[in-house]
Design an enzyme around this catalytic site. Structure first.
Site, PDB file in Angstrom:
ATOM      1  N   GLU A  51       0.834  -1.207   0.000  1.00  0.00           N
ATOM      2  CA  GLU A  51       0.000   0.000   0.000  1.00  0.00           C
ATOM      3  C   GLU A  51       0.866   1.254   0.000  1.00  0.00           C
ATOM      4  OE1 GLU A  51      -3.235   0.585  -0.105  1.00  0.00           O
ATOM      5  OE2 GLU A  51      -4.354  -0.778   1.189  1.00  0.00           O
ATOM      6  N   ASP A  52       0.349   2.300  -0.607  1.00  0.00           N
ATOM      7  CA  ASP A  52       1.024   3.584  -0.543  1.00  0.00           C
ATOM      8  C   ASP A  52       0.863   4.203   0.845  1.00  0.00           C
ATOM      9  OD1 ASP A  52      -1.704   3.857  -0.941  1.00  0.00           O
ATOM     10  OD2 ASP A  52      -1.541   5.336  -2.547  1.00  0.00           O
ATOM     11  N   ASP A  55      -4.529   5.065   6.144  1.00  0.00           N
ATOM     12  CA  ASP A  55      -5.075   6.232   6.824  1.00  0.00           C
ATOM     13  C   ASP A  55      -6.018   5.716   7.928  1.00  0.00           C
ATOM     14  OD1 ASP A  55      -5.690   8.958   7.187  1.00  0.00           O
ATOM     15  OD2 ASP A  55      -7.266   8.915   5.706  1.00  0.00           O
ATOM     16  N   PHE A 110      -2.483  15.968   4.658  1.00  0.00           N
ATOM     17  CA  PHE A 110      -2.690  15.408   3.337  1.00  0.00           C
ATOM     18  C   PHE A 110      -1.363  15.448   2.585  1.00  0.00           C
ATOM     19  CE2 PHE A 110      -4.158  15.000  -0.995  1.00  0.00           C
ATOM     20  CZ  PHE A 110      -5.095  13.991  -0.851  1.00  0.00           C
ATOM     21  N   ARG A 134       0.870  12.490  -8.938  1.00  0.00           N
ATOM     22  CA  ARG A 134       1.430  11.170  -8.624  1.00  0.00           C
ATOM     23  C   ARG A 134       2.893  11.069  -9.025  1.00  0.00           C
ATOM     24  NH1 ARG A 134      -2.966   7.861  -7.293  1.00  0.00           N
ATOM     25  NH2 ARG A 134      -4.876   8.249  -8.432  1.00  0.00           N
TER      26      ARG A 134
END
Ligand code: IMP
Ligand code: MG
Length: 194
Positions: free
Chosen positions: A97-98, A101, A150, A163
């Site tokens: 996963e990036d 959260d 964020f 990205r």
């Protein structure tokens, strides 16, 4: 004027940390052939760099999902748009996963993978926003603990933008970015040479 975004994890820090993760994963999976499953699109950059630091035979697969609203509204339930075409029975699966959260999306994906009879399922995330967690979920491998901000870059987007930035940026003025999603565009030109 305050900056809209600033570098949180620079490309050199990311490169070093990814290399360390690759070494650790290599040690942990010696003698096995892990199946790395990445969630499109955010995880693609991380996966591409990570696999080149893992000194083992392995497979890479991609899964694409769409969320019903945000993770909290949907409790993490997602629609699978592209499924992996590999049989996971008795395989050692590593979900890549990036960012984690709330943890809702990852929890759902882990349950989908576990239902397919693998020998093991672990998770590696480049960024862990642990302060935002709603469900208890501790990835086995974490690149960086991420503040409750964020972030964009290195796979992570805002409205499908940014990205490709080589650094991970923290957005300091989210209102400004929401008002003009292209406000960080000047960072793209020049990012490669920086
Ligand atoms: P979770 O279900 O709340 O853990 O949501 C995880 C997903 O939300 C990630 O895979 C990202 O697509 C997205 N996300 C969460 N935080 C950020 C961020 O700071 N920047 C960009 N995307 C994010
Ligand atoms: Mg996104």
């Amino acid at each position: 004027m305050t900056e809209v975004a600033s570098v949180l994890f620079g490309r050199e820090d990311v490169r070093r940390r990814v290399e360390e993760l690759g070494r650790t994963i290599t040690g942990d999976y010696v003698g096995r052939e892990p199946v790395l499953v990445t969630v499109l699109k955010g995880g693609a950059m991380f996966l591409a760099d990570l696999v080149r630091t893992i000194d083992l035979p392995l497979q890479t697969h991609f899964i694409a999902i769409s969320r019903y609203g945000d993770a909290e509204e949907s409790q993490g339930r997602v629609r699978i748009l592209l499924d992996i075409d590999a049989d996971l029975a008795d395989r050692d699966v590593l979900l890549v996963e990036d960012i984690v959260d709330t943890g809702l999306t990852s929890r759902y994906l882990l349950s989908v993978l576990r239902a397919r009879g693998p020998a093991s399922v672990e998770m590696v995330t480049l960024l862990d926003k642990s302060a935002r967690r709603i469900v208890p979920l501790a990835p086995r491998y974490v690149g960086f603990d991420c503040p409750d901000r964020f972030v964009v870059g290195y796979g992570l987007d805002f409205a499908e933008r940014y990205r490709q930035l080589p650094d991970i940026l923290e957005v300091r003025d989210l209102a400004a970015l929401r008002a003009d999603p292209d406000i960080l565009a000047p960072l793209i030109t020049g990012a490669v040479a920086a």
